[in-house]
Write a protein that holds these residues in place. Structure first.
Motif, PDB file in Angstrom:
ATOM      1  N   TYR A  11      -8.554  -3.673  -4.603  1.00 50.16           N
ATOM      2  CA  TYR A  11      -7.446  -3.080  -3.843  1.00 50.16           C
ATOM      3  C   TYR A  11      -6.320  -2.680  -4.794  1.00 50.16           C
ATOM      4  CZ  TYR A  11      -3.884  -3.030  -0.007  1.00 50.16           C
ATOM      5  OH  TYR A  11      -2.896  -2.708   0.894  1.00 50.16           O
TER       6      TYR A  11
ATOM      7  N   VAL B 106      -0.652  -7.889  -3.434  1.00 56.12           N
ATOM      8  CA  VAL B 106      -1.993  -7.320  -3.366  1.00 56.12           C
ATOM      9  C   VAL B 106      -2.870  -7.779  -4.523  1.00 56.12           C
ATOM     10  CG1 VAL B 106      -3.239  -5.112  -3.523  1.00 56.12           C
ATOM     11  CG2 VAL B 106      -1.341  -5.356  -1.949  1.00 56.12           C
TER      12      VAL B 106
ATOM     13  N   MET C 150       0.793  -1.234   0.000  1.00 55.51           N
ATOM     14  CA  MET C 150       0.000   0.000   0.000  1.00 55.51           C
ATOM     15  C   MET C 150       0.825   1.283   0.000  1.00 55.51           C
ATOM     16  SD  MET C 150      -3.011   1.294  -0.016  1.00 55.51           S
ATOM     17  CE  MET C 150      -4.257   2.351   0.695  1.00 55.51           C
TER      18      MET C 150
ATOM     19  N   SER D 225      -7.262   0.180  -7.245  1.00 55.90           N
ATOM     20  CA  SER D 225      -7.385   1.497  -6.641  1.00 55.90           C
ATOM     21  C   SER D 225      -6.057   2.224  -6.540  1.00 55.90           C
ATOM     22  CB  SER D 225      -8.013   1.372  -5.247  1.00 55.90           C
ATOM     23  OG  SER D 225      -8.159   2.640  -4.648  1.00 55.90           O
TER      24      SER D 225
END
Length: 408
Positions: free
Chosen positions: A67, A49, A22, A70
């Motif tokens: 996820y 991810v 992330m 995005s």
């Protein structure tokens, strides 16, 4: 609109993105949203991810889920095996044409691969090398925890935000969004632009280091001066602010709303709107200090008013007159015209699934070089041929590299 305007303010900036999960991907995404060419260099199995989801029920490919979509939009992908000498050689060739490299491996991983900042700096002196790690890099400050793994909740806990979030009875709570990742990512993107500006002036890049824990502490800056100036150790604050009243969450008939009417002017206006003007002149509530000392009385009076009304009714009565908002869920957000007008819900195609799926839009708006979500997230190594052509690798050699497990 010119080509540069259509692509964004960072058009012409090339970024190698060696990040996973992330924090790192979000940082490079911010650069890509404003026009940078971002090349995501993934391991052969891809960013972890990709396997997390959530997936659309009709997604036949499952190459990535929501996820990944995005935080990896506006990027190209190539899968390289950096454990192989040829994989490292390819990366070095890419670095020769690159302005910025971002990675978020543990400290020392890139060094052991022979791809340290110092090595790559010799290849490309103007390179800005950015690292996002849990506890930073020894080059900028050798934390005793430098080798500890870290994710969002670890950064939230040690950085201090978890210690002031939660119910007022003292039970800490995790902040919903991954601020332990996203705040370091934003600071990394800011640092990259500062370093690139400097490199354009001097021709010299530099090593840029963001600790996730440090970034969360910077976000939680209030606790530092509260401790230093007042000798306090702040605790979870519940639904109220520690020294502004009213400034927080209040229940209503069908949910919750927020108010920030701590100034005398806004408090007086709120009292008028609640049809209780006498509250504004009550000695117990007349000043900011008095309201802070009698917070229960303040919130009790407000609750008497709000509990008789719905969020929609309160929006119509208070909206635009005082700092106010209903507490929205995502369905409320999707229905509110503000977010449509600001293009904050953007639909993208998703390989393997029908229809288009929404991701959050770009919050930084520019008039001359508007950013935007121009392309979906990439399939794993989708752009390998295009990227490698740029460093002189033809189709025949690419096939050989793939056959030998060097390129995905």
């Amino acid at each position: 609109m010119t080509t540069v305007a259509a692509m964004g303010a960072l058009s012409g900036l090339r970024v190698l993105d060696l990040t996973l999960m992330m924090a790192g991907p979000y940082a490079s995404m911010l650069l890509g949203d404003h026009g940078a060419e971002v090349i995501k260099v993934e391991p052969l199995e891809g960013d972890y991810v990709r396997s997390v989801g959530p997936y659309r029920p009709d997604d036949q490919l499952r190459n990535f889920g929501g996820y990944f979509q995005s935080v990896n939009r506006n990027k190209k992908s190539i899968a390289l095996n950096l454990k192989e000498p040829e994989g490292r050689e390819i990366l070095i060739e890419l670095v020769k044409q690159t302005d910025v490299l971002v990675e978020n491996y543990r400290a020392g991983v890139m060094d052991r691969l022979g791809l340290s900042y110092e090595t790559l700096r010799d290849v490309r002196p103007q390179l800005v090398y950015a690292a996002v790690r849990g506890f930073g890099d020894p080059r900028t400050g050798n934390s005793p925890y430098v080798n500890w793994p870290a994710y969002d909740p670890i950064a939230q806990a040690m950085g201090g935000i978890m210690g002031i979030t939660g119910s007022s009875d003292g039970e800490p709570a995790k902040v919903g969004p991954g601020v332990g990742d996203i705040v370091p990512a934003i600071m990394c993107a800011f640092g990259v632009l500062a370093a690139v500006y400097r490199a354009k002036q001097t021709g010299r890049g530099q090593f840029l280091d963001v600790s996730m824990v440090d970034a969360v502490l910077a976000l939680s800056e209030r606790i530092i001066y509260q401790h230093s100036y007042e000798g306090k150790v702040p605790k979870p604050e519940g639904q109220r602010h520690p020294f502004l009243t009213p400034f927080g969450i209040v229940r209503c008939k069908d949910g919750h709303i927020t108010l920030a009417c701590h100034t005398d002017a806004f408090w007086s206006r709120l009292c008028e709107l609640m049809e209780r003007p006498a509250l504004a002149s009550d000695p117990r509530l007349k000043t900011e200090v008095a309201r802070r000392e009698n917070a229960d009385l303040v919130y009790g009076a407000i609750s008497e008013y709000t509990m008789k009304r719905t969020k929609r009714e309160l929006l119509e009565e208070l909206g635009g007159h005082v700092p106010f908002s209903p507490v929205y869920n995502v369905a409320d957000i999707a229905a509110d015209p503000h977010f449509a007008a600001r293009e904050m819900l953007v639909e993208l195609e998703h390989p393997g699934a029908l229809g288009r799926m929404a991701v959050a839009g770009v919050p930084v708006k520019m008039t001359e070089t508007p950013g935007g979500v121009r392309r979906r997230a990439p399939m794993l190594s989708e752009h390998a041929a295009e990227i490698l052509t740029g460093v002189g690798i033809d189709e025949q050699r690419l096939k050989s590299l793939r056959d030998r497990g060097v390129v995905g």
